[in-house]
Design an enzyme around this catalytic site. Structure first.
Site, PDB file in Angstrom:
ATOM      1  N   HIS A 213       0.841  -1.197   0.012  1.00 43.04           N
ATOM      2  CA  HIS A 213       0.056  -0.069  -0.070  1.00 43.04           C
ATOM      3  C   HIS A 213       0.907   1.159  -0.085  1.00 43.04           C
ATOM      4  CE1 HIS A 213      -3.923   2.406   0.651  1.00 43.04           C
ATOM      5  NE2 HIS A 213      -2.980   3.150   1.418  1.00 43.04           N
ATOM      6  N   CYS A 214       0.742   1.885  -1.018  1.00 45.57           N
ATOM      7  CA  CYS A 214       1.697   3.278  -1.346  1.00 45.57           C
ATOM      8  C   CYS A 214       0.846   4.438  -0.630  1.00 45.57           C
ATOM      9  CB  CYS A 214       2.166   3.402  -2.559  1.00 45.57           C
ATOM     10  SG  CYS A 214       3.102   4.797  -3.034  1.00 45.57           S
ATOM     11  N   PRO A 215       1.458   5.136   0.342  1.00 45.35           N
ATOM     12  CA  PRO A 215       0.652   6.300   0.722  1.00 45.35           C
ATOM     13  C   PRO A 215       0.763   7.430  -0.227  1.00 45.35           C
ATOM     14  CG  PRO A 215       2.721   6.057   2.210  1.00 45.35           C
ATOM     15  CD  PRO A 215       2.414   4.932   1.131  1.00 45.35           C
ATOM     16  N   ASN A 218      -1.971   6.903  -2.304  1.00 41.72           N
ATOM     17  CA  ASN A 218      -3.196   6.655  -1.471  1.00 41.72           C
ATOM     18  C   ASN A 218      -4.153   5.640  -2.283  1.00 41.72           C
ATOM     19  OD1 ASN A 218      -4.951   7.441   0.681  1.00 41.72           O
ATOM     20  ND2 ASN A 218      -6.343   8.736  -0.810  1.00 41.72           N
TER      21      ASN A 218
END
Length: 390
Positions: A213-215, A218
């Site tokens: 999951h890449c912040p 998002n």
């Protein structure tokens, strides 16, 4: 000894029973009712941990760290929006500095062929950065279709209690952001959810070929947007290296000029010149730092792609390799087709011209496969069957 303990615990038990009796009454204060409910909930949780034959130290640790997991998930979810805005603002600031500060300078010094090369390369790189970042943000990573029993699965997800195909993993951060339009369907479940067409929150779902999951996006990086994520990292690194290397001479001159600001007598720089100096220093430091950090991340993902692995599978395969090595066996990745074929499958390159139309130019083609079955494309050379990473 037992008599002393009974004397001490007797009044405490009596008070708890009185609180429980008062909790059932409607006239009981809301604060007291809340305390009673929390006490009963905690007692049930404690009993489930102590009186469950399947429980163990891992279950107790997960339960103890559940508030921390919830806090991290929610912080990352809200920080994702901030990070996306930050990427857009920083990238826009670099582009604005290039047009307002660097372009007037190079128009006076560079030759026409050199200007043409910089013009075409910089805009090509910028278009690819914007395209792949937009696609990585807006493209769903892919989810297993609900309600289908003909999917080849390897396990059951312990979080959403649904069949999990190979290379599929659960992302708890994306749970509250997965929405779907549910219309009028003649089933009891749909009628209980909505009587009219309206957005309803989906249950927990897994992500096909989840990498992480890449912040900064998002969004989850999965089967359908993994190529967009890597291409954005690659072309952003190229753009930062290009800006950092191309503005080195301008940076040195601007930094030397800033060092003379506090001399006596002060230099006669105009307001525009001072802003230009500081903007060039800001551009060089930002591009250099991003090039180093993002370049290392890009190289790491390039190594994983060359091996036919994702970030999650790398840890799984490492443990499996050690387990088989202890038994005197050799682990082989079922999804590793060789370095070149891995890149062809990942980038969707079927023919030679696709290196231009699908890699060096913006392309929204879909990846190979549906993310649930992992048969190699027909043009991939035959590979030996091996242990499959789950």
């Amino acid at each position: 000894m037992r008599g002393q303990r009974s004397l001490l615990l007797g009044p405490a038990r009596l008070c708890l029973r009185l609180l429980l009796l008062l909790g059932y009454r409607r006239r009981c204060p809301p604060l007291l009712r809340g305390l009673v409910q929390r006490w009963r909930y905690g007692k049930v949780c404690l009993r489930s941990l102590l009186h469950n034959s399947f429980a163990g130290s891992d279950t107790a640790v997960d339960a103890a760290f559940e508030p921390i997991y919830w806090l991290v998930d929610n912080v990352i979810r809200w920080c994702g929006v901030v990070f996306v805005v930050l990427v857009i603002v920083l990238t826009s600031s670099i582009v604005a500095i290039a047009y307002l500060c660097i372009l007037p300078l190079i128009l006076q010094t560079y030759s026409v062929p050199r200007l043409c090369w910089h013009f075409f390369y910089s805009h090509w790189n910028l278009i690819l950065i914007v395209f792949h970042y937009y696609q990585a943000i807006t493209t769903p990573p892919g989810y297993p279709p609900p309600g289908r029993n003909d999917i080849t699965t390897v396990s059951i997800c312990k979080k959403c209690i649904n069949p999990k195909p190979a290379r599929t993993h659960h992302c708890s951060i994306c749970n509250s952001r997965m929405l779907v339009l549910i219309g009028r369907i003649g089933t009891d479940i749909s009628r209980s959810l909505a009587t009219v067409t309206e957005p309803v929150s989906l249950p927990h779902r897994c992500v096909l070929k989840m990498d992480h999951h890449c912040p900064w996006l998002n969004n989850c990086v999965g089967h359908y947007n993994h190529r967009y994520f890597f291409s954005f990292c690659f072309f952003m690194t190229l753009g930062c290296v290009y800006c950092s290397y191309g503005s080195w001479d301008l940076f040195r001159e601007a930094y030397a000029a800033i060092e003379t600001y506090h001399q006596t007598p002060p230099p006669t720089f105009s307001f525009r010149e001072r802003v230009t100096h500081k903007s060039l220093v800001y551009l060089w430091f930002l591009c250099s730092s991003v090039a180093l950090a993002l370049g290392a991340l890009t190289v790491w993902h390039a190594v994983l792609i060359s091996r036919g692995e994702t970030s999650i599978e790398r840890h799984i395969n490492k443990k499996e390799r050690r387990r088989l090595q202890a038994k005197g066996r050799v682990f082989r990745n079922h999804y590793n087709y060789g370095c070149l074929d891995n890149w062809k499958v990942f980038l969707g390159v079927d023919t030679g011209r696709h290196w231009l139309t699908r890699v060096l130019l913006p392309s929204s083609h879909l990846p190979h496969g549906n993310g649930m079955s992992w048969d190699p494309p027909p043009w991939v050379t035959a590979h030996s069957a091996s242990v499959m990473a789950v």
